[in-house]
Design a protein around this motif. Sequence first.
Motif, PDB file in Angstrom:
ATOM      1  N   PRO A 182     -10.219  -1.124   5.972  1.00  0.00           N
ATOM      2  CA  PRO A 182     -10.368  -0.743   4.526  1.00  0.00           C
ATOM      3  C   PRO A 182      -9.440   0.439   4.255  1.00  0.00           C
ATOM      4  CG  PRO A 182     -12.405  -1.364   5.374  1.00  0.00           C
ATOM      5  CD  PRO A 182     -11.223  -1.496   6.426  1.00  0.00           C
ATOM      6  N   GLU A 183      -9.438   1.628   5.221  1.00  0.00           N
ATOM      7  CA  GLU A 183      -8.659   2.761   5.236  1.00  0.00           C
ATOM      8  C   GLU A 183      -7.138   2.619   4.823  1.00  0.00           C
ATOM      9  OE1 GLU A 183      -9.854   2.502   9.495  1.00  0.00           O
ATOM     10  OE2 GLU A 183     -10.464   2.050   7.655  1.00  0.00           O
ATOM     11  N   PHE A 184      -6.533   1.497   5.294  1.00  0.00           N
ATOM     12  CA  PHE A 184      -5.392   1.346   4.774  1.00  0.00           C
ATOM     13  C   PHE A 184      -4.950   1.235   3.262  1.00  0.00           C
ATOM     14  CE2 PHE A 184      -4.332  -1.363   8.812  1.00  0.00           C
ATOM     15  CZ  PHE A 184      -4.563  -0.217   9.822  1.00  0.00           C
ATOM     16  N   ASP A 185      -6.055   0.943   2.538  1.00  0.00           N
ATOM     17  CA  ASP A 185      -5.780   1.108   1.019  1.00  0.00           C
ATOM     18  C   ASP A 185      -6.245   2.452   0.571  1.00  0.00           C
ATOM     19  OD1 ASP A 185      -5.440  -1.936   0.390  1.00  0.00           O
ATOM     20  OD2 ASP A 185      -7.585  -2.212   1.063  1.00  0.00           O
ATOM     21  N   LYS A 186      -6.323   3.320   1.362  1.00  0.00           N
ATOM     22  CA  LYS A 186      -6.664   4.835   0.978  1.00  0.00           C
ATOM     23  C   LYS A 186      -6.081   5.511   1.602  1.00  0.00           C
ATOM     24  CE  LYS A 186     -11.634   3.422  -0.252  1.00  0.00           C
ATOM     25  NZ  LYS A 186     -12.915   3.515   0.068  1.00  0.00           N
TER      26      LYS A 186
ATOM     27  N   SER B  37       0.844  -1.214   0.099  1.00  0.00           N
ATOM     28  CA  SER B  37       0.025   0.070   0.031  1.00  0.00           C
ATOM     29  C   SER B  37       1.026   1.249  -0.150  1.00  0.00           C
ATOM     30  CB  SER B  37      -0.819  -0.033   1.390  1.00  0.00           C
ATOM     31  OG  SER B  37      -1.916   1.055   1.127  1.00  0.00           O
ATOM     32  N   VAL B  38       1.879   1.245   0.927  1.00  0.00           N
ATOM     33  CA  VAL B  38       2.594   2.544   0.997  1.00  0.00           C
ATOM     34  C   VAL B  38       3.534   2.675  -0.155  1.00  0.00           C
ATOM     35  CG1 VAL B  38       2.650   2.738   3.444  1.00  0.00           C
ATOM     36  CG2 VAL B  38       4.665   1.397   2.366  1.00  0.00           C
ATOM     37  N   HIS B  39       4.194   1.584  -0.775  1.00  0.00           N
ATOM     38  CA  HIS B  39       4.895   1.687  -1.851  1.00  0.00           C
ATOM     39  C   HIS B  39       4.238   2.145  -3.134  1.00  0.00           C
ATOM     40  CE1 HIS B  39       9.137   0.190  -1.142  1.00  0.00           C
ATOM     41  NE2 HIS B  39       8.711  -0.349  -0.089  1.00  0.00           N
ATOM     42  N   THR B  40       2.921   1.568  -3.195  1.00  0.00           N
ATOM     43  CA  THR B  40       2.141   2.189  -4.482  1.00  0.00           C
ATOM     44  C   THR B  40       1.767   3.525  -4.199  1.00  0.00           C
ATOM     45  OG1 THR B  40       1.256  -0.218  -4.891  1.00  0.00           O
ATOM     46  CG2 THR B  40      -0.051   1.699  -5.420  1.00  0.00           C
ATOM     47  N   THR B  41       1.209   3.925  -3.068  1.00  0.00           N
ATOM     48  CA  THR B  41       0.717   5.078  -2.802  1.00  0.00           C
ATOM     49  C   THR B  41       1.891   6.201  -2.859  1.00  0.00           C
ATOM     50  OG1 THR B  41      -0.969   4.430  -1.231  1.00  0.00           O
ATOM     51  CG2 THR B  41      -0.350   6.835  -1.248  1.00  0.00           C
ATOM     52  N   TYR B  42       3.108   6.005  -2.589  1.00  0.00           N
ATOM     53  CA  TYR B  42       3.954   6.921  -2.559  1.00  0.00           C
ATOM     54  C   TYR B  42       5.246   6.733  -3.406  1.00  0.00           C
ATOM     55  CZ  TYR B  42       1.579   8.099   1.775  1.00  0.00           C
ATOM     56  OH  TYR B  42       0.345   8.075   2.667  1.00  0.00           O
ATOM     57  N   LYS B  43       5.153   6.016  -4.458  1.00  0.00           N
ATOM     58  CA  LYS B  43       6.114   5.537  -5.538  1.00  0.00           C
ATOM     59  C   LYS B  43       6.700   6.811  -6.283  1.00  0.00           C
ATOM     60  CE  LYS B  43       3.005   4.242  -9.194  1.00  0.00           C
ATOM     61  NZ  LYS B  43       2.150   5.159  -9.290  1.00  0.00           N
ATOM     62  N   ASP B  44       5.855   7.851  -6.297  1.00  0.00           N
ATOM     63  CA  ASP B  44       6.268   8.917  -6.979  1.00  0.00           C
ATOM     64  C   ASP B  44       6.725  10.199  -6.200  1.00  0.00           C
ATOM     65  OD1 ASP B  44       5.937   7.587  -9.489  1.00  0.00           O
ATOM     66  OD2 ASP B  44       3.747   8.383  -9.443  1.00  0.00           O
ATOM     67  N   ASP B  45       6.851   9.863  -4.871  1.00  0.00           N
ATOM     68  CA  ASP B  45       7.264  10.909  -3.853  1.00  0.00           C
ATOM     69  C   ASP B  45       8.668  10.822  -3.787  1.00  0.00           C
ATOM     70  OD1 ASP B  45       7.505  12.922  -1.611  1.00  0.00           O
ATOM     71  OD2 ASP B  45       5.715  12.334  -0.784  1.00  0.00           O
TER      72      ASP B  45
ATOM     73  N   SER C 200      -3.367   8.918   2.525  1.00  0.00           N
ATOM     74  CA  SER C 200      -3.254  10.317   2.308  1.00  0.00           C
ATOM     75  C   SER C 200      -2.011  10.503   1.294  1.00  0.00           C
ATOM     76  CB  SER C 200      -3.411  11.355   3.217  1.00  0.00           C
ATOM     77  OG  SER C 200      -2.948  12.685   2.977  1.00  0.00           O
ATOM     78  N   PRO C 201      -2.134  11.160  -0.011  1.00  0.00           N
ATOM     79  CA  PRO C 201      -0.879  11.282  -0.403  1.00  0.00           C
ATOM     80  C   PRO C 201      -0.037  12.438  -0.064  1.00  0.00           C
ATOM     81  CG  PRO C 201      -2.829  12.391  -1.635  1.00  0.00           C
ATOM     82  CD  PRO C 201      -3.131  11.434  -0.455  1.00  0.00           C
TER      83      PRO C 201
END
Length: 352
Positions: free
Chosen positions: A324-328, A168-176, A330-331
């Motif tokens: 469920p919120e672990f999949d969403k 989840s974190v690698h996907t969410t923040y891969k471009d940060d 905040s960017p």
Amino acid sequence: MGLIRKLKLSWLPSSILLGMFLCWYMLHLIHNTPGRDPDPHIDELKNFPVLFDSSAQLRIIVLTYNRSKSLKRLFDSLLMADYQGERIVLDIWVDRSINGEVHNETVQVANELQFVHGEKNVYVRGQHAGIVNQWLRTWKFSDNPTEICIILEDDLTVSPVFYRWLKSVHTTYKDDDRISGFTLQGVGSIYSGPSALENVNVSKKHLTYLYSMPGSWGFSPKLDQWKEFITWWEKTSLDKSFHPLVPNNLATVWYSENRRQGNAQNIWTMWFIYFNWKFHKYVLYPNIQPKNQGFSNNWQEPGLNHYGHAGLPPTGPLVVKWLPEFDKLSPLPPIVFTNGTILNELNRKITV
């Protein structure tokens, strides 16, 4: 007088040879005396038979030395984890003592472990590597840019959902590009100011936050940032007059004290702290409340960097249920400074 002169001349070559031998012997002693730090720039892996599977979606790197029971406990927790049927590779790295001796019981346990979730490799170091080399010389980058790596010391246990969190974190923040890595630990400490050593306190509405201090209780480097860090470290640490001292940071005090005692070679984290500080990078922490739940536990056992005691309870509760919120996520997670000041998503400072 002539006889004395002849005797002196006859002894001269022998004296030179003896002097050369003594110089060699002293150098030999210096480089082989127990307790001397191995050179971190000698990359043993260049000639090490390491097997790399470029199809791995998760590479678990376990660092161990002589704690066979701890290794088994960590392994049991890894067996219980949910890997969602994906390709997992487990690499166990067994270090040697400063005298070059291997802990046979630990090697035996490592070899006997049955990893049903994927491939298992056991690497016994050919010589003493030390903590720095164990951390910085084990993940050899494959040609798979999506491979997730997690580095675990043997005195940890992990949550059953730790891999889902990493995905989840690698996907969410891969471009940060601000993020240099991700930690599984739920507890973060303040490292400067009057609140030093208190826990970081971020509002429970934020499930993650950014912090410049690394969390080594299960650390997952970001591939591109880790390459950048290793390249910087290899070059910078060649200058023996340079020391990674960050102003107004309690870690600098600890590092300096260890350096005076000759133990600074065991602290890889100080280099990473300096790297994050210098280049404005952060580690992403989970902020699962209540009680700073994390996706790893540290059992506080004695080791090269920690004067712990066997039998202590693990640090903090584990997250055991996926929400469920672990999949969403905040960017825009808030940033925490080492004095406990928080910069929220609106760039407003909130003092804890």
